[in-house]
Design a protein around this motif. Sequence first.
Motif, PDB file in Angstrom:
ATOM      1  N   SER A  82     -85.978  46.998  34.842  1.00 10.51           N
ATOM      2  CA  SER A  82     -86.265  47.155  33.418  1.00 10.51           C
ATOM      3  C   SER A  82     -84.991  47.062  32.591  1.00 10.51           C
ATOM      4  CB  SER A  82     -86.966  48.492  33.147  1.00 10.51           C
ATOM      5  OG  SER A  82     -86.138  49.579  33.513  1.00 10.51           O
ATOM      6  N   ILE A  83     -85.170  46.692  31.321  1.00  7.13           N
ATOM      7  CA  ILE A  83     -84.054  46.624  30.378  1.00  7.13           C
ATOM      8  C   ILE A  83     -84.609  46.714  28.965  1.00  7.13           C
ATOM      9  CG2 ILE A  83     -84.059  44.088  30.227  1.00  7.13           C
ATOM     10  CD1 ILE A  83     -80.951  44.276  30.117  1.00  7.13           C
ATOM     11  N   PHE A  84     -83.833  47.297  28.062  1.00  5.63           N
ATOM     12  CA  PHE A  84     -84.183  47.343  26.647  1.00  5.63           C
ATOM     13  C   PHE A  84     -83.613  46.110  25.959  1.00  5.63           C
ATOM     14  CE2 PHE A  84     -84.096  51.713  28.111  1.00  5.63           C
ATOM     15  CZ  PHE A  84     -85.226  52.268  27.538  1.00  5.63           C
ATOM     16  N   VAL A  85     -84.421  45.499  25.102  1.00 10.51           N
ATOM     17  CA  VAL A  85     -84.036  44.241  24.449  1.00 10.51           C
ATOM     18  C   VAL A  85     -84.461  44.280  22.989  1.00 10.51           C
ATOM     19  CG1 VAL A  85     -84.229  41.719  24.517  1.00 10.51           C
ATOM     20  CG2 VAL A  85     -84.452  43.038  26.619  1.00 10.51           C
ATOM     21  N   LYS A  86     -83.656  43.649  22.141  1.00 12.32           N
ATOM     22  CA  LYS A  86     -84.035  43.465  20.732  1.00 12.32           C
ATOM     23  C   LYS A  86     -83.758  42.020  20.344  1.00 12.32           C
ATOM     24  CE  LYS A  86     -83.392  45.366  16.085  1.00 12.32           C
ATOM     25  NZ  LYS A  86     -82.738  46.444  15.281  1.00 12.32           N
ATOM     26  N   LYS A  87     -84.743  41.384  19.769  1.00 11.74           N
ATOM     27  CA  LYS A  87     -84.572  39.991  19.380  1.00 11.74           C
ATOM     28  C   LYS A  87     -83.626  39.875  18.190  1.00 11.74           C
ATOM     29  CE  LYS A  87     -86.779  35.865  17.586  1.00 11.74           C
ATOM     30  NZ  LYS A  87     -87.964  35.230  17.002  1.00 11.74           N
ATOM     31  N   THR A  88     -82.738  38.879  18.263  1.00 14.54           N
ATOM     32  CA  THR A  88     -81.946  38.486  17.104  1.00 14.54           C
ATOM     33  C   THR A  88     -82.380  37.081  16.677  1.00 14.54           C
ATOM     34  OG1 THR A  88     -80.143  37.753  18.556  1.00 14.54           O
ATOM     35  CG2 THR A  88     -80.002  39.982  17.645  1.00 14.54           C
ATOM     36  N   THR A  89     -82.049  36.084  17.517  1.00 14.43           N
ATOM     37  CA  THR A  89     -82.416  34.705  17.173  1.00 14.43           C
ATOM     38  C   THR A  89     -83.284  34.025  18.223  1.00 14.43           C
ATOM     39  OG1 THR A  89     -80.424  33.773  18.218  1.00 14.43           O
ATOM     40  CG2 THR A  89     -80.253  34.422  15.896  1.00 14.43           C
ATOM     41  N   THR A  90     -83.324  34.552  19.432  1.00  7.32           N
ATOM     42  CA  THR A  90     -83.925  33.814  20.542  1.00  7.32           C
ATOM     43  C   THR A  90     -85.241  34.444  20.981  1.00  7.32           C
ATOM     44  OG1 THR A  90     -81.746  33.105  21.274  1.00  7.32           O
ATOM     45  CG2 THR A  90     -83.529  32.949  22.875  1.00  7.32           C
ATOM     46  N   ARG A  91     -86.235  33.601  21.247  1.00  6.87           N
ATOM     47  CA  ARG A  91     -87.605  34.074  21.465  1.00  6.87           C
ATOM     48  C   ARG A  91     -87.844  34.695  22.824  1.00  6.87           C
ATOM     49  NH1 ARG A  91     -93.206  30.749  20.155  1.00  6.87           N
ATOM     50  NH2 ARG A  91     -94.641  32.438  20.760  1.00  6.87           N
ATOM     51  N   TYR A  92     -87.272  34.120  23.889  1.00  5.34           N
ATOM     52  CA  TYR A  92     -87.661  34.542  25.237  1.00  5.34           C
ATOM     53  C   TYR A  92     -86.523  35.239  25.980  1.00  5.34           C
ATOM     54  CZ  TYR A  92     -91.552  31.343  24.459  1.00  5.34           C
ATOM     55  OH  TYR A  92     -92.651  30.701  23.937  1.00  5.34           O
ATOM     56  N   LEU A  93     -86.859  36.366  26.586  1.00  8.39           N
ATOM     57  CA  LEU A  93     -86.004  37.010  27.579  1.00  8.39           C
ATOM     58  C   LEU A  93     -86.526  36.622  28.956  1.00  8.39           C
ATOM     59  CD1 LEU A  93     -83.864  39.286  28.430  1.00  8.39           C
ATOM     60  CD2 LEU A  93     -85.904  40.712  28.710  1.00  8.39           C
ATOM     61  N   ARG A  94     -85.610  36.281  29.852  1.00  3.47           N
ATOM     62  CA  ARG A  94     -86.006  35.960  31.229  1.00  3.47           C
ATOM     63  C   ARG A  94     -85.430  36.993  32.177  1.00  3.47           C
ATOM     64  NH1 ARG A  94     -83.431  33.142  35.463  1.00  3.47           N
ATOM     65  NH2 ARG A  94     -81.699  32.655  34.055  1.00  3.47           N
ATOM     66  N   ILE A  95     -86.288  37.564  33.018  1.00  2.30           N
ATOM     67  CA  ILE A  95     -85.847  38.393  34.138  1.00  2.30           C
ATOM     68  C   ILE A  95     -86.278  37.691  35.415  1.00  2.30           C
ATOM     69  CG2 ILE A  95     -86.118  40.590  35.342  1.00  2.30           C
ATOM     70  CD1 ILE A  95     -86.501  41.959  32.714  1.00  2.30           C
ATOM     71  N   ARG A  96     -85.365  37.589  36.355  1.00  3.62           N
ATOM     72  CA  ARG A  96     -85.690  36.977  37.639  1.00  3.62           C
ATOM     73  C   ARG A  96     -85.345  37.940  38.762  1.00  3.62           C
ATOM     74  NH1 ARG A  96     -83.669  31.155  40.172  1.00  3.62           N
ATOM     75  NH2 ARG A  96     -85.280  31.047  41.781  1.00  3.62           N
ATOM     76  N   VAL A  97     -86.311  38.236  39.624  1.00  2.00           N
ATOM     77  CA  VAL A  97     -86.123  39.151  40.748  1.00  2.00           C
ATOM     78  C   VAL A  97     -86.154  38.316  42.035  1.00  2.00           C
ATOM     79  CG1 VAL A  97     -86.899  41.275  39.651  1.00  2.00           C
ATOM     80  CG2 VAL A  97     -88.596  39.712  40.552  1.00  2.00           C
ATOM     81  N   LEU A  98     -84.981  37.916  42.483  1.00  6.29           N
ATOM     82  CA  LEU A  98     -84.897  36.982  43.593  1.00  6.29           C
ATOM     83  C   LEU A  98     -85.180  37.603  44.946  1.00  6.29           C
ATOM     84  CD1 LEU A  98     -82.666  35.844  41.303  1.00  6.29           C
ATOM     85  CD2 LEU A  98     -82.463  34.095  43.069  1.00  6.29           C
ATOM     86  N   PHE A  99     -85.346  38.950  44.970  1.00  4.85           N
ATOM     87  CA  PHE A  99     -85.593  39.611  46.255  1.00  4.85           C
ATOM     88  C   PHE A  99     -87.064  39.584  46.666  1.00  4.85           C
ATOM     89  CE2 PHE A  99     -85.443  42.851  42.910  1.00  4.85           C
ATOM     90  CZ  PHE A  99     -86.694  43.426  43.030  1.00  4.85           C
ATOM     91  N   VAL A 100     -87.944  39.049  45.821  1.00  9.89           N
ATOM     92  CA  VAL A 100     -89.351  38.960  46.203  1.00  9.89           C
ATOM     93  C   VAL A 100     -89.535  37.884  47.265  1.00  9.89           C
ATOM     94  CG1 VAL A 100     -90.142  39.753  43.956  1.00  9.89           C
ATOM     95  CG2 VAL A 100     -89.919  37.295  44.374  1.00  9.89           C
ATOM     96  N   ASN A 101     -90.689  37.872  47.910  1.00  7.84           N
ATOM     97  CA  ASN A 101     -90.959  36.867  48.926  1.00  7.84           C
ATOM     98  C   ASN A 101     -90.865  35.473  48.321  1.00  7.84           C
ATOM     99  OD1 ASN A 101     -91.616  36.177  51.599  1.00  7.84           O
ATOM    100  ND2 ASN A 101     -93.743  35.826  51.017  1.00  7.84           N
ATOM    101  N   ASN A 102     -90.107  34.590  48.957  1.00  7.91           N
ATOM    102  CA  ASN A 102     -89.875  33.222  48.458  1.00  7.91           C
ATOM    103  C   ASN A 102     -89.299  33.238  47.042  1.00  7.91           C
ATOM    104  OD1 ASN A 102     -90.952  31.985  50.823  1.00  7.91           O
ATOM    105  ND2 ASN A 102     -93.020  32.341  50.048  1.00  7.91           N
ATOM    106  N   GLY A 103     -88.397  34.202  46.799  1.00  3.86           N
ATOM    107  CA  GLY A 103     -87.832  34.366  45.467  1.00  3.86           C
ATOM    108  C   GLY A 103     -86.941  33.235  45.009  1.00  3.86           C
TER     109      GLY A 103
END
Length: 206
Positions: A82-103
């Motif tokens: 998890s992370i706290f985010v506030k938009k300034t100019t950009t629409r999308y935040l991406r989180i990637r969890v590479l430890f999942v199966n076939n990450g």
Amino acid sequence: YLTVGGAPFLLDEPQRTNLITYSEDFTNGAWGKTRAAVDANFATSPDGTSNATRYRTTDITGENQLRRTISAGVFNDVYFTSIFVKKTTTRYLRIRVLFVNNGATPANSNVFFDLDDNTIALQGSGLICRIVPIKDGWVRCDVRALYGNTGLASLVDIGFSNILNSTPTAACEGLIYGAQLEIGATLTSYISTVEAAVTRNADVIT
């Protein structure tokens, strides 16, 4: 206790550990940076002090991200990122969890949070995700994932994009604060860390 709509309630949480060190200091070398830079103490965070960080891309020739590497986990353990985010100019935040199966396959490990309308725009197979409004434009984004790559490090990426792709087509930026990676069946409240992981004891109601 906390209040919701003026009504008090008790926050009764289990013991939990934030495995991410330097959870608010994204300038620290523990955070790997790819096509990204950060500016510390740039804005007011959800805790009311000027300790939120501005994230910004340095070029758009490929994916941008902050990366954390955590020690290897246990197969099928439930992890919340998890992370706290506030938009300034950009629409999308991406989180990637590479430890999942076939990450290593983005379709399995990527989540795009839409900061325009506080929805999940795209999420990997088997992931459960939420975006929760906090206050003053801040949201908390979280990803529930099962640990699938036995013996490998837990890799977590955080980045921004103006499109539903890891590689943006324009410069990106946003405000971030309070990253957390915890093991357990539910997401818990934020635990601040510096040079070491921090464990919060279970709440005891008497």
